[in-house]
Design an enzyme around this catalytic site. Sequence first.
Site, PDB file in Angstrom:
ATOM      1  N   ALA A  57       0.798  -1.238   0.000  1.00  0.00           N
ATOM      2  CA  ALA A  57       0.000   0.000   0.000  1.00  0.00           C
ATOM      3  C   ALA A  57       0.832   1.290   0.000  1.00  0.00           C
ATOM      4  O   ALA A  57       0.651   2.145  -0.880  1.00  0.00           O
ATOM      5  CB  ALA A  57      -0.993  -0.041   1.161  1.00  0.00           C
ATOM      6  N   GLN A 187       4.452 -13.268  -1.811  1.00  0.00           N
ATOM      7  CA  GLN A 187       5.180 -12.084  -1.342  1.00  0.00           C
ATOM      8  C   GLN A 187       5.934 -12.364  -0.043  1.00  0.00           C
ATOM      9  O   GLN A 187       6.962 -11.737   0.229  1.00  0.00           O
ATOM     10  CB  GLN A 187       4.219 -10.915  -1.115  1.00  0.00           C
ATOM     11  CG  GLN A 187       3.605 -10.330  -2.383  1.00  0.00           C
ATOM     12  CD  GLN A 187       2.244 -10.916  -2.674  1.00  0.00           C
ATOM     13  OE1 GLN A 187       2.019 -12.092  -2.406  1.00  0.00           O
ATOM     14  NE2 GLN A 187       1.340 -10.127  -3.219  1.00  0.00           N
ATOM     15  N   ASP A 227      -3.999  -2.767   4.001  1.00  0.00           N
ATOM     16  CA  ASP A 227      -4.205  -2.019   2.758  1.00  0.00           C
ATOM     17  C   ASP A 227      -5.235  -0.910   2.911  1.00  0.00           C
ATOM     18  O   ASP A 227      -5.167   0.108   2.231  1.00  0.00           O
ATOM     19  CB  ASP A 227      -4.614  -2.972   1.627  1.00  0.00           C
ATOM     20  CG  ASP A 227      -3.376  -3.662   1.090  1.00  0.00           C
ATOM     21  OD1 ASP A 227      -2.950  -4.650   1.702  1.00  0.00           O
ATOM     22  OD2 ASP A 227      -2.811  -3.172   0.096  1.00  0.00           O
TER      23      ASP A 227
HETATM   24  O1  MRU Z   1      -1.052  -7.304  -3.331  1.00  0.00           O
HETATM   25  P1  MRU Z   1       0.034  -6.611  -2.563  1.00  0.00           P
HETATM   26  O2  MRU Z   1       1.333  -7.326  -2.615  1.00  0.00           O
HETATM   27  O3  MRU Z   1       0.141  -5.149  -2.937  1.00  0.00           O
HETATM   28  O4  MRU Z   1      -0.478  -6.689  -1.068  1.00  0.00           O
HETATM   29  C1  MRU Z   1       0.303  -6.147  -0.052  1.00  0.00           C
HETATM   30  C2  MRU Z   1      -0.268  -6.354   1.301  1.00  0.00           C
HETATM   31  O5  MRU Z   1      -1.300  -6.935   1.485  1.00  0.00           O
HETATM   32  C3  MRU Z   1       0.480  -5.701   2.412  1.00  0.00           C
HETATM   33  O6  MRU Z   1       0.334  -6.448   3.584  1.00  0.00           O
HETATM   34  C4  MRU Z   1      -0.105  -4.311   2.636  1.00  0.00           C
HETATM   35  O7  MRU Z   1      -0.113  -3.574   1.442  1.00  0.00           O
HETATM   36  C5  MRU Z   1       0.613  -3.575   3.650  1.00  0.00           C
HETATM   37  S1  MRU Z   1       2.148  -3.003   3.013  1.00  0.00           S
HETATM   38  C6  MRU Z   1       2.947  -2.201   4.210  1.00  0.00           C
END
Ligand code: MRU
Length: 341
Positions: A57, A187, A227
């Site tokens: 995010a 991830q 997010d």
């Molecule tokens: O789909 P992504 O990789 O963008 O999802 C990221 C997440 O869900 C993270 O946990 C979230 O963005 C927090 S990032 C500090």
Amino acid sequence: MRVKKGKRSIEARAVWFENGMVRMIDQRLIPQRFKVLDMGDHFQVAEAIRNMTVRGAPSIGAAAAYGMALAARNGVDLGEAANTLRGTRPTAYDLFYAVDHMVNSLELGDDPVKAADGYADQVVERCRLIGKHGAELIEDEQKIMTHCNAGALATVDIGTALAPIRAAWNEGRHIYVYVSETRPRLQGMRLTAWELYNEGIPHSIVVDGAAGHFLRKDVNMVIVGADRIAANGDFANKIGTFDKAVLCNELAVPFYVAAPISTFDFSIPGGNDIVIEDRSEDEVIRVGRERLAPKGSTALNPSFDMTPAKYVTGFITEVGILRPAEIDRVRREKFAGEGDL
Ligand code: MRU
């Protein structure tokens, strides 16, 4: 963030501006390759957010801020550029927060690159404070589980969920991190494990389905990112977060959400109103180019889930640790203009 390169290491951000270009680490290639991509217009930045070259995010927000800076420098209609960037991914609130921030700054006549750099620096400073506050929760010899990647890659630098972990480690505490692999895009295994390896922080990758097994016997606390956080504290984060929160509740393991105030969407009263992004079924049924699922099967791929506030022990923010019931106080302070949140 520290990135090992052979015997030496370099310092890098996930996204930055240099020589007239937006530069970002291609997160789709980590850990196999460390490649930096250059972008000269906001359409390229929008595509990079959509295809997850840059993700997480706060990093999505910073990339969008730089995209707006490119649009301003290129003489593009700012309203159209803002709409293009806003249309890339629906769940991460930082994206919308950053675009609004840039529209306001540019309307005031601020220098586009200075405004975007200022936004990115502010994200990093918030993460530093999240680390400072969150590290106070972590005791020596504790084991912490995290999910997805809420590290430096996801937040320009330092991280949200990884910020307290980095800070506790740098303060000399012996900690161990359980990294949940995070199907389907992995991830956790690819990005969080890579960041921890680069810092030298002891960790193991566990499959998503092993969370309950390790929470029951080993893990002292869970820290995840977010997010979008609704006004009542319900929040969206990577798919698989909700399961962990419910397990923590059952097993009396503290469950913390680390996020800057830019992730709080005070216009949304509760989590059921958060838009959850659906991504391609290919991410589920294929590994690389190879299809593993039977030809006749389809797959569902919600990228995020919603966790009700009742499962959250506390939100680790730049203004301190907030219980869900304290969010409203922060909202009132924000709208009273007390402090730049
Ligand atoms: O789909 P992504 O990789 O963008 O999802 C990221 C997440 O869900 C993270 O946990 C979230 O963005 C927090 S990032 C500090």
